[in-house]
Design a protein around this motif. Structure first.
Motif, mmCIF file in Angstrom:
data_model
loop_
_atom_site.group_PDB
_atom_site.id
_atom_site.type_symbol
_atom_site.label_atom_id
_atom_site.label_comp_id
_atom_site.label_asym_id
_atom_site.label_seq_id
_atom_site.Cartn_x
_atom_site.Cartn_y
_atom_site.Cartn_z
ATOM 1 N N VAL A 33 50.999 2.755 40.823
ATOM 2 C CA VAL A 33 51.958 2.702 41.866
ATOM 3 C C VAL A 33 52.446 1.434 42.166
ATOM 4 N N GLY A 34 53.745 1.072 42.886
ATOM 5 C CA GLY A 34 54.000 -0.145 43.477
ATOM 6 C C GLY A 34 54.926 -1.169 42.553
ATOM 7 N N ILE A 45 47.184 7.213 37.286
ATOM 8 C CA ILE A 45 48.366 7.086 38.229
ATOM 9 C C ILE A 45 48.715 5.634 38.576
ATOM 10 N N GLY A 103 54.096 6.662 40.793
ATOM 11 C CA GLY A 103 54.528 6.856 42.226
ATOM 12 C C GLY A 103 55.874 6.664 42.551
ATOM 13 N N ALA A 104 56.502 7.016 43.422
ATOM 14 C CA ALA A 104 57.783 6.716 43.889
ATOM 15 C C ALA A 104 57.946 5.353 44.229
ATOM 16 N N GLY A 140 58.048 9.674 39.446
ATOM 17 C CA GLY A 140 58.580 9.662 40.873
ATOM 18 C C GLY A 140 59.892 9.077 41.326
ATOM 19 N N GLU A 141 60.353 9.777 42.300
ATOM 20 C CA GLU A 141 61.733 9.229 42.901
ATOM 21 C C GLU A 141 61.894 7.542 42.738
ATOM 22 N N TRP A 148 54.710 12.881 35.237
ATOM 23 C CA TRP A 148 55.376 12.907 36.335
ATOM 24 C C TRP A 148 55.911 11.434 36.776
ATOM 25 N N ILE A 207 58.398 15.667 34.111
ATOM 26 C CA ILE A 207 58.941 15.875 35.044
ATOM 27 C C ILE A 207 59.521 14.461 36.031
ATOM 28 N N ILE A 211 51.108 9.714 36.264
ATOM 29 C CA ILE A 211 51.727 9.597 37.318
ATOM 30 C C ILE A 211 52.120 8.366 37.721
ATOM 31 N N ALA A 257 61.830 12.902 38.920
ATOM 32 C CA ALA A 257 62.444 12.918 40.058
ATOM 33 C C ALA A 257 64.004 12.551 40.047
ATOM 34 N N LYS A 296 44.664 4.986 39.818
ATOM 35 C CA LYS A 296 43.658 5.948 39.581
ATOM 36 C C LYS A 296 43.648 6.332 38.043
ATOM 37 N N LYS A 323 39.573 6.381 41.872
ATOM 38 C CA LYS A 323 40.172 5.079 42.132
ATOM 39 C C LYS A 323 39.720 4.037 40.874
HETATM 40 C C1 LIG Z 1 51.555 8.567 43.794
HETATM 41 C C2 LIG Z 1 51.559 10.063 44.253
HETATM 42 C C3 LIG Z 1 51.512 11.078 43.254
HETATM 43 C C4 LIG Z 1 50.289 9.923 45.052
HETATM 44 O O1 LIG Z 1 49.004 9.799 44.428
HETATM 45 P P1 LIG Z 1 47.307 9.758 44.642
HETATM 46 O O2 LIG Z 1 46.707 8.747 44.083
HETATM 47 O O3 LIG Z 1 47.000 11.262 44.822
HETATM 48 O O4 LIG Z 1 47.308 9.520 46.464
HETATM 49 P P2 LIG Z 1 46.828 8.865 47.486
HETATM 50 O O5 LIG Z 1 46.849 9.399 48.866
HETATM 51 O O6 LIG Z 1 44.966 9.194 47.065
HETATM 52 O O7 LIG Z 1 46.708 7.328 47.370
HETATM 53 C C5 LIG Z 1 46.207 6.576 46.622
HETATM 54 C C6 LIG Z 1 46.600 4.919 47.115
HETATM 55 O O8 LIG Z 1 47.730 4.878 46.501
HETATM 56 C C7 LIG Z 1 48.941 4.606 47.778
HETATM 57 N N1 LIG Z 1 50.166 5.194 47.291
HETATM 58 C C8 LIG Z 1 50.319 6.629 46.980
HETATM 59 N N2 LIG Z 1 51.600 6.673 46.850
HETATM 60 C C9 LIG Z 1 52.114 5.522 46.524
HETATM 61 C C10 LIG Z 1 53.684 5.007 46.117
HETATM 62 N N3 LIG Z 1 54.517 5.781 45.918
HETATM 63 N N4 LIG Z 1 53.653 3.449 46.170
HETATM 64 C C11 LIG Z 1 52.683 2.642 46.409
HETATM 65 N N5 LIG Z 1 51.517 2.935 46.850
HETATM 66 C C12 LIG Z 1 51.186 4.371 46.901
HETATM 67 C C13 LIG Z 1 48.211 5.070 48.757
HETATM 68 O O9 LIG Z 1 48.625 4.164 49.925
HETATM 69 C C14 LIG Z 1 46.755 4.688 48.515
HETATM 70 O O10 LIG Z 1 46.504 3.428 48.746
HETATM 71 P P3 LIG Z 1 45.046 3.020 49.283
HETATM 72 O O11 LIG Z 1 44.036 3.297 48.072
HETATM 73 O O12 LIG Z 1 45.107 1.439 49.584
HETATM 74 O O13 LIG Z 1 44.918 3.590 50.515
HETATM 75 C C15 LIG Z 1 52.481 10.128 45.506
HETATM 76 O O14 LIG Z 1 52.422 9.200 46.713
HETATM 77 C C16 LIG Z 1 53.872 9.773 44.978
HETATM 78 O O15 LIG Z 1 54.322 8.684 44.946
HETATM 79 N N6 LIG Z 1 54.452 10.921 44.509
HETATM 80 C C17 LIG Z 1 55.970 10.887 43.920
HETATM 81 C C18 LIG Z 1 56.609 11.864 45.074
HETATM 82 C C19 LIG Z 1 57.961 12.058 44.395
HETATM 83 O O16 LIG Z 1 59.045 11.099 44.038
HETATM 84 N N7 LIG Z 1 58.536 13.497 44.320
HETATM 85 C C20 LIG Z 1 59.709 13.601 43.922
HETATM 86 C C21 LIG Z 1 59.796 15.083 43.445
HETATM 87 S S1 LIG Z 1 59.517 15.258 41.570
#
Ligand SMILES: CC(C)(COP(=O)(O)OP(=O)(O)OC[C@H]1O[C@@H](n2cnc3c(N)ncnc32)[C@H](O)[C@@H]1OP(=O)(O)O)[C@@H](O)C(=O)NCCC(=O)NCCS
Length: 149
Positions: A122-123, A120, A106-107, A89-90, A87, A48, A104, A50, A130, A141
């Motif tokens: 991000v950044g 997972i 992250g956005a 993200g956006e 997955w 999937i 996964i 975004a 994770k 984590k």
């Molecule tokens: C990455 C995501 C899935 C969350 O993951 P998670 O590990 O379950 O999230 P958590 O809340 O436990 O965050 C873990 C850490 O990652 C950071 N984090 C989460 N998403 C992030 C992102 N997109 N970019 C940067 N850092 C991110 C959190 O701030 C946290 O940091 P910390 O450990 O320093 O506090 C979610 O934030 C995301 O980006 N989803 C995509 C949403 C999207 O684009 N949807 C479109 C529709 S399909």
């Protein structure tokens, strides 16, 4: 499924004989995708994605400062793959990197290094945050190297 306003191109600008984009069954690609292969981009099954995701296995050359970047040859980067069930993200950019299965991203992440299965990330640049721990059966984590903390 490829939603509206996508741009998908497989053009052998870097001289490769074969140039492909493969998309697995059951994958959903959101609106405004920009996917450009000069060698190979493989997207697995049931991924999937975004909106506004950019994926490429190439870069514009920029070494020659006497020439505008638009006139410089396209440079081949590493092939791209995205494993099944992941997955994305956006606004994610994936440039010359492999993403494992059931990951996964992250956005807004920019992925330039390989991400292993069940992670997972991000950044900018994307780092592992994770991984799935098969012993505890939970997402746990990690540090940026992917070691559990
Ligand atoms: C990455 C995501 C899935 C969350 O993951 P998670 O590990 O379950 O999230 P958590 O809340 O436990 O965050 C873990 C850490 O990652 C950071 N984090 C989460 N998403 C992030 C992102 N997109 N970019 C940067 N850092 C991110 C959190 O701030 C946290 O940091 P910390 O450990 O320093 O506090 C979610 O934030 C995301 O980006 N989803 C995509 C949403 C999207 O684009 N949807 C479109 C529709 S399909």
């Amino acid at each position: 499924m490829i939603a509206h306003y996508g741009w998908l191109a497989a053009v052998p600008h870097t001289g490769r004989e074969k140039c492909t984009i493969n998309i697995g069954d059951g994958t959903y690609i959101g609106r405004f995708c920009h996917i450009y292969a000069t060698s190979k981009i493989d997207i697995g099954t049931k991924v999937i994605m975004a909106d506004k995701v950019y994926i490429s296995d190439n870069l514009h050359g920029y070494e020659d400062i006497s020439m505008p970047v638009i006139d410089q040859p396209v440079f081949q980067s590493n092939e791209v793959s995205i494993g099944e069930g992941s997955w994305i993200g956006e606004n994610v950019c994936i440039i010359g990197a492999e993403i494992g299965k059931h990951c996964i991203i992250g956005a807004n992440a920019v992925v330039t290094k390989n991400i292993p299965d069940y992670s997972i990330a991000v950044g900018i640049p994307a780092k592992i945050s994770k991984r799935y721990n098969f012993e505890t059966k939970q997402w746990q984590k990690t540090n940026a190297e992917g070691e559990f903390i």
